[in-house]
Design a protein around this motif. Structure first.
Motif, PDB file in Angstrom:
ATOM      1  N   MET A   1      35.898  38.037  48.560  1.00  0.00           N
ATOM      2  CA  MET A   1      36.581  37.194  47.573  1.00  0.00           C
ATOM      3  C   MET A   1      37.927  37.811  47.209  1.00  0.00           C
ATOM      4  O   MET A   1      38.010  38.997  46.918  1.00  0.00           O
ATOM      5  CB  MET A   1      35.724  37.090  46.316  1.00  0.00           C
ATOM      6  N   LYS A   3      39.793  36.870  44.639  1.00  0.00           N
ATOM      7  CA  LYS A   3      39.980  36.930  43.191  1.00  0.00           C
ATOM      8  C   LYS A   3      38.845  37.712  42.542  1.00  0.00           C
ATOM      9  O   LYS A   3      37.687  37.345  42.669  1.00  0.00           O
ATOM     10  CB  LYS A   3      39.955  35.517  42.607  1.00  0.00           C
ATOM     11  N   GLN A   4      39.197  38.758  41.828  1.00  0.00           N
ATOM     12  CA  GLN A   4      38.162  39.537  41.170  1.00  0.00           C
ATOM     13  C   GLN A   4      37.793  38.890  39.837  1.00  0.00           C
ATOM     14  O   GLN A   4      38.648  38.403  39.109  1.00  0.00           O
ATOM     15  CB  GLN A   4      38.664  40.966  40.959  1.00  0.00           C
ATOM     16  N   THR A   5      36.504  38.873  39.545  1.00  0.00           N
ATOM     17  CA  THR A   5      36.031  38.276  38.298  1.00  0.00           C
ATOM     18  C   THR A   5      35.699  39.343  37.260  1.00  0.00           C
ATOM     19  O   THR A   5      36.067  39.221  36.104  1.00  0.00           O
ATOM     20  CB  THR A   5      34.765  37.434  38.574  1.00  0.00           C
ATOM     21  N   LYS A   6      34.967  40.372  37.708  1.00  0.00           N
ATOM     22  CA  LYS A   6      34.474  41.372  36.759  1.00  0.00           C
ATOM     23  C   LYS A   6      35.158  42.721  36.972  1.00  0.00           C
ATOM     24  O   LYS A   6      35.460  43.106  38.111  1.00  0.00           O
ATOM     25  CB  LYS A   6      32.971  41.597  36.963  1.00  0.00           C
ATOM     26  N   ARG A  88      37.243  30.313  35.394  1.00  0.00           N
ATOM     27  CA  ARG A  88      36.795  28.925  35.350  1.00  0.00           C
ATOM     28  C   ARG A  88      37.273  28.225  34.082  1.00  0.00           C
ATOM     29  O   ARG A  88      37.613  27.057  34.101  1.00  0.00           O
ATOM     30  CB  ARG A  88      35.274  28.858  35.470  1.00  0.00           C
TER      31      ARG A  88
ATOM     32  N   ASP B  11      32.455  43.358  42.411  1.00  0.00           N
ATOM     33  CA  ASP B  11      32.386  42.013  42.999  1.00  0.00           C
ATOM     34  C   ASP B  11      32.384  42.018  44.527  1.00  0.00           C
ATOM     35  O   ASP B  11      31.731  41.194  45.165  1.00  0.00           O
ATOM     36  CB  ASP B  11      33.592  41.170  42.552  1.00  0.00           C
ATOM     37  N   SER B  12      33.145  42.970  45.108  1.00  0.00           N
ATOM     38  CA  SER B  12      33.286  42.952  46.572  1.00  0.00           C
ATOM     39  C   SER B  12      31.969  43.258  47.270  1.00  0.00           C
ATOM     40  O   SER B  12      31.825  42.990  48.459  1.00  0.00           O
ATOM     41  CB  SER B  12      34.353  43.973  47.008  1.00  0.00           C
ATOM     42  N   GLU B  69      31.746  31.025  50.331  1.00  0.00           N
ATOM     43  CA  GLU B  69      32.612  31.667  49.339  1.00  0.00           C
ATOM     44  C   GLU B  69      32.473  31.078  47.937  1.00  0.00           C
ATOM     45  O   GLU B  69      32.436  31.818  46.950  1.00  0.00           O
ATOM     46  CB  GLU B  69      34.091  31.613  49.774  1.00  0.00           C
ATOM     47  N   ARG B  72      29.532  32.687  46.359  1.00  0.00           N
ATOM     48  CA  ARG B  72      29.799  34.086  45.994  1.00  0.00           C
ATOM     49  C   ARG B  72      30.689  34.157  44.751  1.00  0.00           C
ATOM     50  O   ARG B  72      30.531  35.033  43.916  1.00  0.00           O
ATOM     51  CB  ARG B  72      30.448  34.846  47.153  1.00  0.00           C
ATOM     52  N   GLU B  73      31.618  33.213  44.663  1.00  0.00           N
ATOM     53  CA  GLU B  73      32.494  33.236  43.481  1.00  0.00           C
ATOM     54  C   GLU B  73      31.715  32.964  42.195  1.00  0.00           C
ATOM     55  O   GLU B  73      31.980  33.571  41.162  1.00  0.00           O
ATOM     56  CB  GLU B  73      33.657  32.238  43.645  1.00  0.00           C
ATOM     57  N   SER B  76      29.736  35.915  41.185  1.00  0.00           N
ATOM     58  CA  SER B  76      30.517  37.014  40.594  1.00  0.00           C
ATOM     59  C   SER B  76      30.573  36.933  39.072  1.00  0.00           C
ATOM     60  O   SER B  76      30.996  37.889  38.417  1.00  0.00           O
ATOM     61  CB  SER B  76      31.929  37.055  41.182  1.00  0.00           C
ATOM     62  N   LEU B  77      30.141  35.807  38.492  1.00  0.00           N
ATOM     63  CA  LEU B  77      30.052  35.748  37.023  1.00  0.00           C
ATOM     64  C   LEU B  77      29.067  36.788  36.488  1.00  0.00           C
ATOM     65  O   LEU B  77      29.183  37.227  35.362  1.00  0.00           O
ATOM     66  CB  LEU B  77      29.630  34.346  36.557  1.00  0.00           C
TER      67      LEU B  77
END
Lengths: 454, 454
Positions: A1, A3-6, A88, B11-12, B69, B72-73, B76-77
């Protein structure tokens, strides 16, 4: 991904010291007064309520206070907490703003409260204390202290506001699961409680009354019990600064720095926990970060209250402090954000607002739940009604960015989840939620009962 | 701190593929049968219920299936979830065992269920589906699918077992907050529901009945609605394997490998999610890892059931699968672990038990809550009653290590928190919790209703 979320930190990044705002206030705080004599309190005046280690923290002006290893070890059960980019929500709002939240709901009890509960339990244990007392409204603080006292093998008695004790049993059961004894307040166990019941046998209680009972139960125990407090006092707020210190490091990982900080404020502890380490930056680096405390329109302490000396509790047995207050006899409307129904505000936070280093906004209950449901539907997390007040202002600020085209960085404290507050969401979804205007008359009446400290 | 408590991944490290146990089973699974013809079902037989992408996953024998994807996004929450060393529980038990748990309660709905809910919502959206149906017991699965459908803009109708709908409103409100429509089952909305109500207007419902209603609502929608399922089927279990894959990497960070894996099993999804990636090791690396599924004594599918063909639901409209079953007409006692009250078990998990690659244990309700309270008091987390079944066996195994002096490494799945289950803890603390013996007669009776597949 891509875009990093956390943004996560490992156990080793749990802060090693708490940050003490007293070291950086523009002017020193006015002294706390003994409620009996109305004279400046000495550390000994507090001795019936708190162990000396906490009293010394309360009055300390050291900038950094080392976190004991046993406290850091308990913190490691859930800390460092995640910093999350609300991509989001940004998308739903179609805003150029970058929205981040520090999520304290991952703690075992679902809120930020254990940050200080664990510290208080540790220092009490260290002082040989075997039993504590406290009050709680809907139960967020009480469950945190029950969790902490259990870990340090301290008995706990909790005075829980009667209406919550009866109508919201889940957090009471949680406290009992951790081994605490929970009493509906007003109770027959204290002089304060008996006095209220004599006047009104059907009293549904209030936080102010419950504080009076818990303080009295400790103060009259002959030293066998001490009192734990969930907000307002300086030692509580400083324990919460692990939140902001972690957030600073996590924002660095994200390569950004907040233009706007937002948190809800009842007594001030979660808001101070996030914002005080940033206040340190603001003062020492001369930044112009906007720092916004959000309170309910039904209990607008900072936006409509007076900055003056007042009692911390209804029965006037707690210390008298200089703070923004609506009057200690003021009883707020029954909004669902029980943690924000307090007539006063932390003295240091009050002083920072008074000196213009932070600002305050009041928001209505319906608009708050509108924002909370929008957040739940975009980010997935159902927020505590208290935390939802912060979300409301974040949404407003993000929409302003949409209008202006500004790519501001907004960081807020999501201080807890709402899994114990689903009846509030039910009332909102069922169209049964009331909005409350500013209670001008009730506040004016309460203001006539302020103590005379001349 | 010298001792690390949590093992976190960023996240990765969210897995890029799901692991499919079908590729590694000792012998292929027996075919799923069409409930109408009792002949092996073709992918087209499932088409009224599921989008073709999920049907192909159901029958796939590819070992690794790429995670899209967008899934997975969303993961990532909250993913990767933490792996936590239960040092405080170890200390309380005074055991040389090393106890680790993978904590799935950090998801927005508080359980592992979103791992597959998000995937199912994605594939339905991708196939142009605008509405889904599902069933739920106490609401853990329903709230997960409501969360996921909202994110992918899919309408959802949930058939919720009536007794839970009435007595446990909190998860219902959660589903409604995410925008789902929730109906008490049996309802007047389906043929199955009407049939039950005609026989018994006061029916309090069961999971088997709710499944029948949800399946019928999709199958008779003329293609406008598809059905989402929370456990049992292979595509559901494979979506859960993100749990075990992350755990493998986190155990490497801890420098250990589990000797014993433990999870509770109702339909099998959280248990498979943790264990299947380790089964892959066990088979390919010839390890002797003990892998233990824990079920309630009141519904002992694996330990007392029969490995045979049976219907997945009460009304016999769901597919017929070869599995351990107590008979599809068997109605388990009203234990608090609603997610474990299912007459059957995932076919692949059943086959692995049959082939000796994993084992099963049944535990009583009282002993389970004893262990859960011990866990809450040591680790702080109040576990879901389902997950508490795993804790009970972990405690037993750790105490065996204390006796033998063995320093075994135990890993279990803490599949969800119990913040919506406090009434169960209340019953336990109040001494009102019942224990249930093996319901031999009821099972024997139900076994007479197995389908004839000769």
């Amino acid at each position: 991904m891509s875009k990093q979320t956390k943004y996560l930190l490992d156990d080793s990044r749990i802060p090693e010291a708490w940050y003490n705002i007293n070291a950086d206030l523009p002017v020193p705080l006015d002294p706390v007064l003994n409620p009996g004599t109305m004279q400046p309190a000495t550390p000994d005046d507090f001795a019936p309520l708190f162990p000396m280690s906490l009293i010394l923290q309360e009055v300390s002006s050291e900038r950094w206070i080392e976190i004991p290893e046993p406290v850091r070890e308990v913190y490691s059960l859930w800390r460092p907490t995640p910093l999350i980019r609300a991509r989001r929500l940004e998308a739903v709002l179609d805003t150029p703003a970058h929205i981040y939240y520090k999520y304290e709901g991952v703690s075992p009890v679902g809120s930020h409260k254990p940050n200080t509960a664990v510290a208080q339990a540790f220092y009490n244990k260290d002082a040989g204390i075997k039993a504590m007392t406290t009050e709680t409204g809907a139960g967020q603080w009480g469950s945190a202290l029950a969790f902490a006292c259990n870990l340090f093998d301290i008995d706990l008695e909790v005075y829980m506001v009667k209406v919550s004790y009866q109508q919201k049993p889940y957090r009471r059961i949680m406290m009992e699961t951790y081994g605490a004894e929970v009493y509906a307040s007003p109770s027959e166990r204290t002089h304060s409680g008996k006095g209220i019941l004599a006047q009104d046998p059907d009293s549904s209680g209030s936080l102010g009354i419950a504080i009076s009972e818990a303080v009295e139960a400790a103060a009259t125990s002959g030293g066998s019990k001490k009192y734990g407090i969930g907000s307002v006092l300086n030692h509580v707020l400083l324990h919460q600064t692990v939140i902001g210190q972690e957030a600073i490091e996590q924002m660095e990982m994200a390569g950004e720095y907040p233009d706007i900080l937002v948190g809800c404020a009842g007594g001030g502890s979660n808001f101070a926990g996030l914002s005080y380490p940033f206040i340190h930056h603001k003062i020492t680096k001369d930044l112009d970060t906007r720092i916004i405390a959000v309170e309910p329109a039904a209990c607008p302490t900072l936006t409509k209250g007076k900055f003056t000396y007042d009692f911390g509790d209804t029965a006037a047995v707690a210390p008298v402090v200089k703070m923004y207050t609506l009057g200690h006899t003021f009883v707020p409307a029954g909004i669902h954000a029980g943690g924000l129904r307090y007539h006063g505000m932390s003295p240091s936070l009050s002083a920072l607002v008074e000196h213009g280093l932070m600002e305050a906004l009041a928001v209505g209950q319906l608009a708050t739940f509108d924002a909370a449901v929008q957040f739940a539907k975009s980010e997935g997390i159902i927020a505590a009604p208290e935390s939802a007040h912060a979300i409301k202002v974040v949404v407003d600020e993000a929409l302003k960015c949409k209008e202006s085209g500004e790519e501001k960085v907004i960081l807020f404290n999501l201080s807890g989840h709402g899994h114990f507050d689903m009846t509030a969401y039910q009332a909102y979804l069922g169209g049964e939620l009331e909005d409350y205007a500013y209670p001008a008359e009730a506040v004016a009446e309460a203001m006539t009962h302020l103590p005379d400290v001349s």
